[in-house]
Design a protein around this motif. Structure first.
Motif, PDB file in Angstrom:
ATOM      1  N   HIS A 182      47.527  42.091  34.544  1.00 45.14           N
ATOM      2  CA  HIS A 182      47.411  41.100  33.466  1.00 45.14           C
ATOM      3  C   HIS A 182      47.048  39.743  34.049  1.00 45.14           C
ATOM      4  CE1 HIS A 182      51.555  40.491  34.947  1.00 45.14           C
ATOM      5  NE2 HIS A 182      51.444  39.249  34.504  1.00 45.14           N
ATOM      6  N   VAL A 183      46.632  38.858  33.160  1.00 44.37           N
ATOM      7  CA  VAL A 183      46.440  37.450  33.508  1.00 44.37           C
ATOM      8  C   VAL A 183      47.740  36.731  33.168  1.00 44.37           C
ATOM      9  CG1 VAL A 183      45.191  35.326  32.970  1.00 44.37           C
ATOM     10  CG2 VAL A 183      43.956  37.504  33.099  1.00 44.37           C
ATOM     11  N   LEU A 197      37.575  37.002  36.899  1.00 44.55           N
ATOM     12  CA  LEU A 197      37.983  38.396  37.105  1.00 44.55           C
ATOM     13  C   LEU A 197      36.786  39.322  37.283  1.00 44.55           C
ATOM     14  CD1 LEU A 197      41.038  38.912  34.747  1.00 44.55           C
ATOM     15  CD2 LEU A 197      40.981  38.995  37.237  1.00 44.55           C
ATOM     16  N   GLY A 208      38.112  35.020  32.507  1.00 49.76           N
ATOM     17  CA  GLY A 208      37.316  36.237  32.416  1.00 49.76           C
ATOM     18  C   GLY A 208      36.205  36.268  33.437  1.00 49.76           C
ATOM     19  N   LEU A 236      41.215  40.033  27.588  1.00 53.66           N
ATOM     20  CA  LEU A 236      42.003  40.183  28.810  1.00 53.66           C
ATOM     21  C   LEU A 236      43.462  40.405  28.428  1.00 53.66           C
ATOM     22  CD1 LEU A 236      40.711  36.942  30.612  1.00 53.66           C
ATOM     23  CD2 LEU A 236      39.876  39.253  31.014  1.00 53.66           C
TER      24      LEU A 236
END
Length: 338
Positions: free
Chosen positions: A18-19, A292, A289, A53
């Motif tokens: 996860h963020v 990543l 985003g 996300l």
């Protein structure tokens, strides 16, 4: 002030990619502004829909040691990226810690600290705006600036940034200090009259800008940053700023911009300073985003709601804002020269 109920929801249990969004949501002094960022971040995730996300929000009690502890906890729970560092001190603390093992996006500019290799920064730093305004005024043909600053630390930083950029472009600048109280404003007129200048830059907040504006000759072009302007204020309030040029986010002065139209306004009205942070939350989500997907290269750019975002050699995401002014008291984008 207490953060919104959504900020107090429990973090889902169990390790999972996860963020991690770590913000001082439980801080008495920073809770409201932190929640504005959170709301923008969440809104951008909702717009992303199926491709959103996975985000977990970690409420911190401050922007210091608590953030560093939560950063390590988030990584133990599977965080593949951390978004944190809302204040300058918070961003600096993260840059000096061992937290940025995964890609990390800080929401302010660390103080004179080399950032770790996987850390990036984005911020609403008014110094960036001051540099852009200096170039805008230089392109308008002015060469001798009178800079009006107050004794506040932020005002001095903005004035310094403008003067450095102005000097780089071979302009001359002289500074006037406005003491900061309403009764001190008339003195500005005499101080300006004693100087040679063909334009004035106001490195002031909204209240000080309104106080000194009547004492500056109508023949002198006036420039400022968004620090001195509330684009959401009533037209009757902003009509005094007619003729003032500044730079602002597309979020406020280009509502029909494709990147702006996609995202919802905050659920409840908020002060303009908080709404700026809401917009930062939207762009922070989009940058997360991008980080990543791949390490952005210097050619990276994003049409953000806070400006055109590019990446410099030091891994700072810089924002180019929109030239703006006032039309009958309404903040509007200015047509750029071809």
């Amino acid at each position: 002030p207490a953060p919104s109920p959504a900020a107090r929801q429990p973090i889902p249990a169990g390790p999972a990619p996860h963020v991690a969004l770590i913000l001082p949501l439980s801080s008495p002094s920073l809770g409201r502004v932190a929640d504005a960022v959170r709301q923008g971040f969440v809104a951008a995730g909702q717009v992303a829909g199926a491709s959103a996300l996975p985000v977990r929000t970690y409420p911190a009690v401050d922007d210091g040691a608590a953030v560093l502890e939560l950063c390590l906890r988030a990584q133990a729970e599977g965080a593949v990226m951390v978004v944190a560092g809302l204040t300058r001190d918070g961003a600096t603390g993260l840059a000096r810690s061992d937290c940025p093992r995964q890609p990390t996006l800080v929401l302010n500019q660390p103080q004179e600290t080399p950032m770790p290799p996987r850390m990036y920064s984005v911020s609403l730093a008014a110094e960036q705006e001051a540099r852009q305004v200096a170039l805008m005024a230089m392109n308008d043909g002015w060469r001798a600036a009178i800079v009006i600053a107050s004794p506040s630390a932020l005002s001095r930083r903005v004035a310094d940034a403008f003067e450095r950029e102005w000097a780089r472009a071979a302009g001359e600048a002289r500074r006037v200090v406005f003491a900061g109280k309403l009764e001190d404003a008339p003195a500005v007129k005499e101080m300006i009259a004693a100087l040679r200048g063909d334009m004035v830059f106001l490195a002031l907040d909204q209240a000080a800008t309104r106080a000194v504006r009547p004492y500056i000759s109508g023949t002198l072009p006036l420039y400022t940053t968004s620090l001195g302007v509330d684009p959401r204020a009533e037209a009757t309030v902003n009509v005094d700023l007619e003729g003032v040029r500044y730079v602002d986010m597309p979020w406020f002065v280009q509502p029909d911009h494709p990147a702006v139209m996609v995202y919802p306004a905050p659920g409840a009205a908020m002060p303009v300073e908080q709404e700026r942070l809401y917009a930062l939350g939207i762009d922070a989500y989009r940058l997360a985003g991008a980080l990543l997907q791949a390490a952005p290269k210097p050619a990276f750019s994003l049409d953000g709601v806070t400006g055109r975002i590019a990446l410099d050699a030091d891994r700072h995401f810089t924002r180019t804002l929109v030239p703006a002014g006032f039309d009958a008291g309404r903040a509007v984008a200015l047509q750029s020269a071809p």
